[in-house]
Design a protein around this motif. Structure first.
Motif, PDB file in Angstrom:
ATOM      1  N   SER A  51       4.143   1.615  -8.898  1.00  0.00           N
ATOM      2  CA  SER A  51       3.071   2.425  -8.313  1.00  0.00           C
ATOM      3  C   SER A  51       1.925   2.669  -9.288  1.00  0.00           C
ATOM      4  CB  SER A  51       3.630   3.775  -7.851  1.00  0.00           C
ATOM      5  OG  SER A  51       4.685   3.608  -6.924  1.00  0.00           O
ATOM      6  N   VAL A  53      -1.056   1.625 -11.927  1.00  0.00           N
ATOM      7  CA  VAL A  53      -2.022   0.533 -12.031  1.00  0.00           C
ATOM      8  C   VAL A  53      -2.872   0.691 -13.285  1.00  0.00           C
ATOM      9  CG1 VAL A  53      -2.118   0.286  -9.529  1.00  0.00           C
ATOM     10  CG2 VAL A  53      -3.831   1.695 -10.686  1.00  0.00           C
ATOM     11  N   PHE A  89      -0.986   4.764  -7.346  1.00  0.00           N
ATOM     12  CA  PHE A  89      -1.116   4.768  -5.904  1.00  0.00           C
ATOM     13  C   PHE A  89      -0.550   6.080  -5.354  1.00  0.00           C
ATOM     14  CE2 PHE A  89      -0.970  -0.019  -6.205  1.00  0.00           C
ATOM     15  CZ  PHE A  89      -2.224  -0.236  -5.652  1.00  0.00           C
ATOM     16  N   THR A  91      -1.104   6.764  -1.794  1.00  0.00           N
ATOM     17  CA  THR A  91      -0.880   6.529  -0.373  1.00  0.00           C
ATOM     18  C   THR A  91      -0.465   5.074  -0.194  1.00  0.00           C
ATOM     19  OG1 THR A  91      -3.080   5.713   0.290  1.00  0.00           O
ATOM     20  CG2 THR A  91      -2.790   8.112   0.176  1.00  0.00           C
ATOM     21  N   ALA A  94      -3.660   2.026  -0.184  1.00  0.00           N
ATOM     22  CA  ALA A  94      -4.404   1.571  -1.373  1.00  0.00           C
ATOM     23  C   ALA A  94      -5.282   2.632  -2.003  1.00  0.00           C
ATOM     24  CB  ALA A  94      -5.238   0.328  -1.036  1.00  0.00           C
ATOM     25  N   HIS A  95      -4.961   3.930  -1.804  1.00  0.00           N
ATOM     26  CA  HIS A  95      -5.667   4.995  -2.512  1.00  0.00           C
ATOM     27  C   HIS A  95      -5.036   5.186  -3.894  1.00  0.00           C
ATOM     28  CE1 HIS A  95      -6.865   6.145   1.655  1.00  0.00           C
ATOM     29  NE2 HIS A  95      -8.004   6.417   1.047  1.00  0.00           N
ATOM     30  N   ILE A  96      -5.888   5.330  -4.906  1.00  0.00           N
ATOM     31  CA  ILE A  96      -5.449   5.483  -6.282  1.00  0.00           C
ATOM     32  C   ILE A  96      -6.009   6.785  -6.838  1.00  0.00           C
ATOM     33  CG2 ILE A  96      -5.623   4.544  -8.631  1.00  0.00           C
ATOM     34  CD1 ILE A  96      -5.937   1.758  -7.338  1.00  0.00           C
ATOM     35  N   THR A 168     -12.406  -1.794  -6.724  1.00  0.00           N
ATOM     36  CA  THR A 168     -12.066  -0.558  -6.030  1.00  0.00           C
ATOM     37  C   THR A 168     -13.328   0.270  -5.791  1.00  0.00           C
ATOM     38  OG1 THR A 168     -11.729   0.884  -7.942  1.00  0.00           O
ATOM     39  CG2 THR A 168      -9.896  -0.527  -7.299  1.00  0.00           C
ATOM     40  N   ARG A 185     -10.179   3.684  -3.963  1.00  0.00           N
ATOM     41  CA  ARG A 185      -9.501   2.901  -2.929  1.00  0.00           C
ATOM     42  C   ARG A 185      -9.823   1.437  -3.147  1.00  0.00           C
ATOM     43  NH1 ARG A 185      -9.408   0.809   2.342  1.00  0.00           N
ATOM     44  NH2 ARG A 185      -7.473   1.325   3.439  1.00  0.00           N
ATOM     45  N   THR A 193       0.792  -0.247   0.013  1.00  0.00           N
ATOM     46  CA  THR A 193       0.880  -0.034  -1.428  1.00  0.00           C
ATOM     47  C   THR A 193       1.992   0.966  -1.751  1.00  0.00           C
ATOM     48  OG1 THR A 193      -0.957   1.542  -1.165  1.00  0.00           O
ATOM     49  CG2 THR A 193      -1.491  -0.638  -1.992  1.00  0.00           C
ATOM     50  N   ALA A 195       3.356   3.946  -3.050  1.00  0.00           N
ATOM     51  CA  ALA A 195       2.798   5.217  -3.505  1.00  0.00           C
ATOM     52  C   ALA A 195       3.857   6.139  -4.084  1.00  0.00           C
ATOM     53  CB  ALA A 195       2.094   5.917  -2.340  1.00  0.00           C
TER      54      ALA A 195
END
Length: 322
Positions: A51, A53, A89, A91, A94-96, A168, A185, A193, A195
């Motif tokens: 999760s 990145v 991540f 969600t 693809a929300h970071i 992003t 995102r 993704t 999360a």
């Protein structure tokens, strides 16, 4: 004296370099770092690491210098420099989450100075010479751009991002005085993704926590494209409130530059905040953001629930006769 934000890991280069070269300069990976055990439940570190990145932020803009007759001589090509952070991540869409200072573009003077310094270094100037010449450099704040790439070690089981990086979108960010949270995102990404759940409510003093991210120093000895996340254990030492009214959690995990924005997780595997600021030299005295859950909800993002991270069954040990 105020403690500055934990430094982003920075690389500087003349514009026009390929992203692959930039990522190679960052030094993506070393052998897997020793993973901390998340108390009180045993978790598979890989279930968390997939999760996390890496982020590469490229800043670009027009730079010039004083000419012989007092005019500004602008370079024909923009100059660029890069910085690296960590993120997580939050969600399946693809929300970071990361630290706000990693993507903060509200101070063009700071960015312009970095661009000018990057050009001077590209011309072979020493740091002392850069200091001497920076006052004769110019930048055009209207040309400054920010591009954020997210990437992972493709060999990591469960990773969904390529090592070459994907662009992003910066959905929202807070500067340090506002809370230092940021929401990104991955643009056009449709694959689910992995999360991590975000804890509702602040961490308490004495809670065991683990800060996870990608230290720049580890990257210098890593094989490009294969850096594994580092797990740094500690506990919540205090919760401090700034004069602006924003609270930060003091943690004893020894984080360092490059780990800015990485998740700080509690014993249940829930994210309590992101790595924010500290001395930046690996001391066990750093701070993490708070109210990440509230920040995400404010921007229309419902973070993953605790059910997204399942504990690893702990097998009883069997005594052997003799």
């Amino acid at each position: 004296m105020a403690i500055p934000p934990l430094p982003r890991s920075r690389t500087r280069h003349a514009s026009g370099a390929a992203l692959g070269l930039l990522l190679a300069v960052l030094g993506l990976v070393a052998p897997p770092a020793a993973s901390a055990v998340l108390d009180p439940v045993a978790y598979d570190p890989g279930a968390i690491e997939k999760s996390v990145v890496q982020l590469y932020i490229e800043w670009s803009g027009a730079v010039g210098y004083d000419g012989d007759h007092g005019e500004v001589v602008w370079l024909q090509e923009p100059v660029a420099y890069g910085s690296s952070c960590s993120g997580v991540f939050v969600t399946a869409s693809a929300h970071i989450a990361t630290a706000g200072h990693c993507v903060d573009n509200s101070d063009p003077a700071t960015i312009g100075n970095e661009l000018a310094a990057a050009y001077l270094r590209s011309q072979g100037n020493t740091e002392e010479q850069v200091e001497q010449k920076i006052g004769y450099m110019w930048y055009d704040e209207t040309t400054i751009t920010r591009t954020v790439y997210a990437y992972q070690n493709e060999s990591l089981q469960g990773a969904v991002l390529p090592a070459r990086g994907l662009v992003t979108e910066v959905v929202a960010f807070q500067n340090l005085d506002q809370g230092d949270n940021a929401l990104l995102r991955v643009t056009g990404f449709t694959e689910p993704t992995p999360a991590l759940p975000v804890r509702a409510g602040a961490a308490a003093v004495g809670d065991r926590v683990t800060a996870i991210g990608f230290p720049a120093l580890v990257g210098t000895v890593s094989e490009a494209g294969r850096q594994r996340a580092s797990f740094k254990s500690g506990e919540v030492s205090s919760v401090q409130t700034w004069s602006s009214g924003v609270a930060f959690v003091e943690i004893s995990a020894a984080v360092s530059a490059g780990m800015s924005g990485g998740p700080v997780v509690d014993g249940n595997g829930e994210v309590v905040g992101c790595v924010s600021f500290g001395p930046g030299n690996g001391q066990a005295f750093n701070f993490a953001t708070t109210d990440l859950d509230g920040f995400l909800l404010t921007h229309g993002v419902d973070p993953a629930s605790a059910e997204t991270l399942q504990p690893v069954p702990v097998q009883p040990r069997t005594a052997t006769a003799g």
